[in-house]
Every structure is written in C-alpha cells, then in structure tokens.
Scaffold this motif. Structure first.
Motif, short mmCIF file in Angstrom:
data_model
loop_
_atom_site.label_atom_id
_atom_site.label_comp_id
_atom_site.label_asym_id
_atom_site.label_seq_id
_atom_site.Cartn_x
_atom_site.Cartn_y
_atom_site.Cartn_z
N ILE A 5 -3.72 -78.10 -30.20
CA ILE A 5 -2.90 -79.30 -30.18
C ILE A 5 -1.93 -79.29 -31.36
O ILE A 5 -2.14 -78.58 -32.34
N SER A 6 -0.89 -80.11 -31.25
CA SER A 6 0.00 -80.34 -32.38
C SER A 6 -0.05 -81.83 -32.71
O SER A 6 -0.25 -82.67 -31.84
N ILE A 7 0.15 -82.12 -33.99
CA ILE A 7 0.10 -83.49 -34.49
C ILE A 7 1.38 -83.70 -35.29
O ILE A 7 1.74 -82.84 -36.11
N GLY A 8 2.06 -84.83 -35.08
CA GLY A 8 3.27 -85.09 -35.84
C GLY A 8 3.49 -86.57 -36.06
O GLY A 8 3.02 -87.41 -35.29
N GLN A 53 1.29 -80.65 -37.94
CA GLN A 53 0.07 -79.88 -38.14
C GLN A 53 -0.39 -79.38 -36.78
O GLN A 53 -0.11 -79.98 -35.74
N VAL A 54 -1.10 -78.27 -36.80
CA VAL A 54 -1.67 -77.70 -35.59
C VAL A 54 -3.19 -77.71 -35.76
O VAL A 54 -3.70 -77.58 -36.88
N ALA A 55 -3.91 -77.88 -34.66
CA ALA A 55 -5.37 -77.87 -34.71
C ALA A 55 -5.93 -77.18 -33.48
O ALA A 55 -5.30 -77.16 -32.42
N CYS A 56 -7.11 -76.59 -33.64
CA CYS A 56 -7.82 -75.91 -32.56
C CYS A 56 -9.25 -76.41 -32.51
O CYS A 56 -9.86 -76.66 -33.56
N PHE A 57 -9.77 -76.54 -31.31
CA PHE A 57 -11.17 -76.95 -31.16
C PHE A 57 -11.67 -76.52 -29.79
O PHE A 57 -10.89 -76.22 -28.89
N ALA A 58 -12.98 -76.50 -29.67
CA ALA A 58 -13.63 -76.21 -28.38
C ALA A 58 -14.26 -77.50 -27.87
O ALA A 58 -14.77 -78.30 -28.65
N ARG A 110 8.21 -73.12 -31.66
CA ARG A 110 8.72 -73.72 -32.90
C ARG A 110 8.09 -73.04 -34.11
O ARG A 110 6.89 -72.74 -34.12
N ASP A 111 8.90 -72.85 -35.14
CA ASP A 111 8.45 -72.13 -36.33
C ASP A 111 7.21 -72.75 -36.97
O ASP A 111 6.27 -72.04 -37.31
N TYR A 112 7.19 -74.06 -37.13
CA TYR A 112 6.05 -74.68 -37.81
C TYR A 112 4.77 -74.56 -36.99
O TYR A 112 3.69 -74.45 -37.54
N ILE A 113 4.89 -74.50 -35.68
CA ILE A 113 3.71 -74.32 -34.84
C ILE A 113 3.24 -72.87 -34.93
O ILE A 113 2.04 -72.60 -35.05
N LEU A 114 4.16 -71.94 -34.91
CA LEU A 114 3.79 -70.53 -35.06
C LEU A 114 3.10 -70.28 -36.40
O LEU A 114 2.10 -69.56 -36.46
N ARG A 115 3.62 -70.89 -37.46
CA ARG A 115 2.97 -70.74 -38.77
C ARG A 115 1.57 -71.35 -38.77
O ARG A 115 0.62 -70.79 -39.28
N GLY A 116 1.43 -72.53 -38.14
CA GLY A 116 0.12 -73.18 -38.06
C GLY A 116 -0.87 -72.36 -37.27
O GLY A 116 -2.03 -72.22 -37.66
N LEU A 117 -0.43 -71.80 -36.16
CA LEU A 117 -1.32 -70.96 -35.35
C LEU A 117 -1.76 -69.74 -36.11
O LEU A 117 -2.92 -69.33 -36.03
N LYS A 118 -0.84 -69.15 -36.86
CA LYS A 118 -1.17 -67.97 -37.66
C LYS A 118 -2.26 -68.30 -38.69
O LYS A 118 -3.17 -67.50 -38.92
N GLN A 119 -2.17 -69.48 -39.29
CA GLN A 119 -3.19 -69.90 -40.26
C GLN A 119 -4.57 -70.04 -39.60
O GLN A 119 -5.58 -69.76 -40.23
N LEU A 120 -4.58 -70.48 -38.35
CA LEU A 120 -5.84 -70.75 -37.67
C LEU A 120 -6.49 -69.50 -37.07
O LEU A 120 -7.66 -69.53 -36.70
#
Length: 121
Positions: A5-8, A53-58, A110-120
């Motif tokens: 998900i993305s949060i803004g 911000q980007v977040a991942c969950f199951a 989007r750049d900020y989402i790609l960066r967030g995904l890379k962090q996760l």
C-alpha cells in the motif's frame, strides 16, 4: 496474501501519517513501513508538500475487506470527498498490489514508491 500500500497526506501530515501507521499496525500485525518521505505535489496547484510512505503486510482478508479498512482509516482522519477539488488530502491510503495483481500501475512507477519498495525488500 501479500499486500503493498501507499500512504500520503498534505494536510496535518504528521498527525495523519501517525494515525495511519497506528491503525494499520493494529489491523495488520507484522506490517512493515518504508521511511516517510516528503514530496512536492505531482498534479496539484496547491503548494502544500506531501508526506508519503509505502507499507507491506500479509493478511488472509480478501482485497475488498482490506480496501474497506483502508478507506475507513481515511475517513477517521477526516477525509471528505469534496476536499479533493480543494486539493486537500488529509489521508490517502491506496492498495498498490496484492499477490502480483497491480491495482495502481502508474503509482508503482513513481520515484518515492520505488524507493520505498526498495527499502522494504
């Protein structure tokens, strides 16, 4: 199922982003968040900066139920449909993908989402 998900927010950003993280953590144990990033508005004329911000969950919950939870958190932050025309985004939580199905293909570029995904990862 694995969700991304993305949060803004561009209005009361600190409070609304904290609310989102708190509620999402309560609903989805094990959720992981990227670093919060400040960005300039992509489409808006209103100069307010965004926090993203980007977040991942199951979750075993179906997509419809997860989406309903995300929209309920937005409403809790005070989001109203009529504010969109005023370019006010108190809180926006979007389902980007679930188990390989992409729901927001443009957002995933989007750049900020790609960066967030890379962090996760």
């Amino acid at each position: 199922m694995d969700y991304t998900i993305s949060i803004g927010s561009n209005e009361q950003r600190r409070e609304n982003m904290e609310l989102a993280r708190r509620r999402l953590t309560e609903l989805f144990s094990g959720i992981r968040f990227s670093e919060e990033e400040e960005t300039v508005p992509l489409f808006f004329h209103r100069p307010n900066l965004f926090s993203n911000q980007v977040a991942c969950f199951a979750s075993d919950n179906p997509v419809e139920e997860v989406t309903a939870c995300l929209k309920a958190i937005e409403r809790e932050a005070g989001r109203k449909p009529e504010e969109k025309e005023q370019e006010i985004v108190r809180l926006d939580i979007d389902l980007l993908s679930c188990d390989g199905t992409v729901y927001k293909p443009k957002d995933l570029k989007r750049d900020y989402i790609l960066r967030g995904l890379k962090q996760l990862l």
